[in-house]
Design a protein around this motif. Structure first.
Motif, PDB file in Angstrom:
ATOM      1  N   ARG A   1      -1.760  -1.603 -13.695  1.00  0.00           N
ATOM      2  CA  ARG A   1      -2.357  -0.286 -13.511  1.00  0.00           C
ATOM      3  C   ARG A   1      -3.437  -0.381 -12.447  1.00  0.00           C
ATOM      4  O   ARG A   1      -4.343  -1.199 -12.550  1.00  0.00           O
ATOM      5  CB  ARG A   1      -2.920   0.221 -14.830  1.00  0.00           C
ATOM      6  CG  ARG A   1      -1.848   0.398 -15.894  1.00  0.00           C
ATOM      7  CD  ARG A   1      -2.416   0.913 -17.180  1.00  0.00           C
ATOM      8  NE  ARG A   1      -1.369   1.099 -18.190  1.00  0.00           N
ATOM      9  CZ  ARG A   1      -1.579   1.623 -19.380  1.00  0.00           C
ATOM     10  NH1 ARG A   1      -2.795   2.025 -19.714  1.00  0.00           N
ATOM     11  NH2 ARG A   1      -0.582   1.753 -20.231  1.00  0.00           N
ATOM     12  N   GLN A   2      -3.340   0.473 -11.443  1.00  0.00           N
ATOM     13  CA  GLN A   2      -4.243   0.354 -10.307  1.00  0.00           C
ATOM     14  C   GLN A   2      -4.545   1.708  -9.692  1.00  0.00           C
ATOM     15  O   GLN A   2      -3.711   2.622  -9.724  1.00  0.00           O
ATOM     16  CB  GLN A   2      -3.608  -0.559  -9.244  1.00  0.00           C
ATOM     17  CG  GLN A   2      -4.538  -1.052  -8.187  1.00  0.00           C
ATOM     18  CD  GLN A   2      -3.861  -2.079  -7.285  1.00  0.00           C
ATOM     19  OE1 GLN A   2      -2.641  -2.238  -7.312  1.00  0.00           O
ATOM     20  NE2 GLN A   2      -4.644  -2.784  -6.488  1.00  0.00           N
ATOM     21  N   LEU A   3      -5.745   1.854  -9.144  1.00  0.00           N
ATOM     22  CA  LEU A   3      -6.155   3.032  -8.385  1.00  0.00           C
ATOM     23  C   LEU A   3      -6.637   2.560  -7.021  1.00  0.00           C
ATOM     24  O   LEU A   3      -7.416   1.604  -6.937  1.00  0.00           O
ATOM     25  CB  LEU A   3      -7.286   3.777  -9.099  1.00  0.00           C
ATOM     26  CG  LEU A   3      -6.972   4.392 -10.461  1.00  0.00           C
ATOM     27  CD1 LEU A   3      -8.256   4.836 -11.144  1.00  0.00           C
ATOM     28  CD2 LEU A   3      -6.025   5.572 -10.306  1.00  0.00           C
ATOM     29  N   VAL A   4      -6.205   3.243  -5.978  1.00  0.00           N
ATOM     30  CA  VAL A   4      -6.622   2.893  -4.626  1.00  0.00           C
ATOM     31  C   VAL A   4      -7.072   4.160  -3.914  1.00  0.00           C
ATOM     32  O   VAL A   4      -6.288   5.106  -3.774  1.00  0.00           O
ATOM     33  CB  VAL A   4      -5.487   2.218  -3.838  1.00  0.00           C
ATOM     34  CG1 VAL A   4      -5.941   1.919  -2.418  1.00  0.00           C
ATOM     35  CG2 VAL A   4      -5.034   0.942  -4.540  1.00  0.00           C
ATOM     36  N   GLU A   5      -8.330   4.164  -3.463  1.00  0.00           N
ATOM     37  CA  GLU A   5      -8.862   5.311  -2.733  1.00  0.00           C
ATOM     38  C   GLU A   5      -8.700   5.106  -1.237  1.00  0.00           C
ATOM     39  O   GLU A   5      -8.707   3.974  -0.748  1.00  0.00           O
ATOM     40  CB  GLU A   5     -10.353   5.525  -3.031  1.00  0.00           C
ATOM     41  CG  GLU A   5     -10.725   5.715  -4.486  1.00  0.00           C
ATOM     42  CD  GLU A   5     -11.172   4.427  -5.122  1.00  0.00           C
ATOM     43  OE1 GLU A   5     -11.955   4.478  -6.098  1.00  0.00           O
ATOM     44  OE2 GLU A   5     -10.747   3.354  -4.661  1.00  0.00           O
ATOM     45  N   SER A   6      -8.614   6.212  -0.532  1.00  0.00           N
ATOM     46  CA  SER A   6      -8.605   6.181   0.934  1.00  0.00           C
ATOM     47  C   SER A   6      -9.111   7.517   1.442  1.00  0.00           C
ATOM     48  O   SER A   6      -9.268   8.458   0.654  1.00  0.00           O
ATOM     49  CB  SER A   6      -7.195   5.906   1.472  1.00  0.00           C
ATOM     50  OG  SER A   6      -6.308   6.944   1.117  1.00  0.00           O
ATOM     51  N   GLY A   7      -9.384   7.586   2.734  1.00  0.00           N
ATOM     52  CA  GLY A   7      -9.769   8.846   3.351  1.00  0.00           C
ATOM     53  C   GLY A   7     -11.231   8.973   3.683  1.00  0.00           C
ATOM     54  O   GLY A   7     -11.652   9.969   4.279  1.00  0.00           O
ATOM     55  N   GLY A   8     -12.038   7.990   3.310  1.00  0.00           N
ATOM     56  CA  GLY A   8     -13.445   8.067   3.654  1.00  0.00           C
ATOM     57  C   GLY A   8     -13.670   7.881   5.140  1.00  0.00           C
ATOM     58  O   GLY A   8     -12.741   7.548   5.888  1.00  0.00           O
ATOM     59  N   GLY A   9     -14.891   8.110   5.557  1.00  0.00           N
ATOM     60  CA  GLY A   9     -15.220   7.956   6.966  1.00  0.00           C
ATOM     61  C   GLY A   9     -16.578   8.528   7.272  1.00  0.00           C
ATOM     62  O   GLY A   9     -17.363   8.823   6.356  1.00  0.00           O
ATOM     63  N   SER A  10     -16.847   8.673   8.554  1.00  0.00           N
ATOM     64  CA  SER A  10     -18.122   9.216   9.018  1.00  0.00           C
ATOM     65  C   SER A  10     -17.882  10.561   9.679  1.00  0.00           C
ATOM     66  O   SER A  10     -17.018  10.666  10.563  1.00  0.00           O
ATOM     67  CB  SER A  10     -18.776   8.256  10.008  1.00  0.00           C
ATOM     68  OG  SER A  10     -19.079   7.020   9.392  1.00  0.00           O
TER      69      SER A  10
END
Length: 126
Positions: A2-11
């Motif tokens: 079971r895993q969660l992976v975030e993406s989409g961050g930035g400046s």
């Protein structure tokens, strides 16, 4: 696993937008509550938004109401956080978490009984 992976961050500059993604694997998001938390420098971990499944009831913290929108794509097993009109005070590491009923973290984001992702940095400049 079971895993969660975030993406989409930035400046981004103040007033800009970002969309965060939380990709779940090993379980269905339809069976759990998913929350987006954040922790800025020197700040406590705070719940920003959540969605309670299978009903789909949403929650927003007061500082983000009207600017952030949580949504999900059940077919892709992804939960999104659309962030508009970003402010410098939104600067933080953003985490997604999952549980059958979210638990408050026992300390920093990533602690306690929820399953957590690794976090994604959001930086908003003035």
């Amino acid at each position: 696993e079971r895993q969660l992976v975030e993406s989409g961050g930035g400046s981004v500059e103040a007033g800009g937008s970002l969309r965060l993604s939380c990709i779940a694997s090993g379980f269905s998001i339809n069976e759990v509550d998913i929350g987006w938390y954040r922790q800025g420098p020197g700040n406590e971990c705070e719940l920003v938004s959540s969605i309670s499944n299978p009903v789909g009831v949403t929650y927003y913290a007061d500082p983000v109401k009207g600017r952030f929108t949580i949504s999900q794509d059940s077919a892709k097993n992804i939960v999104y956080l659309q962030m508009n009109s970003l402010k410098p005070e939104d600067t933080a590491v953003y985490y997604c978490a999952a549980n059958r009923g979210l638990h408050a973290p026992t300390g920093a984001c990533g602690s306690g009984y929820n399953r957590w992702g690794q976090g994604t940095q959001v930086t908003v400049s003035s």
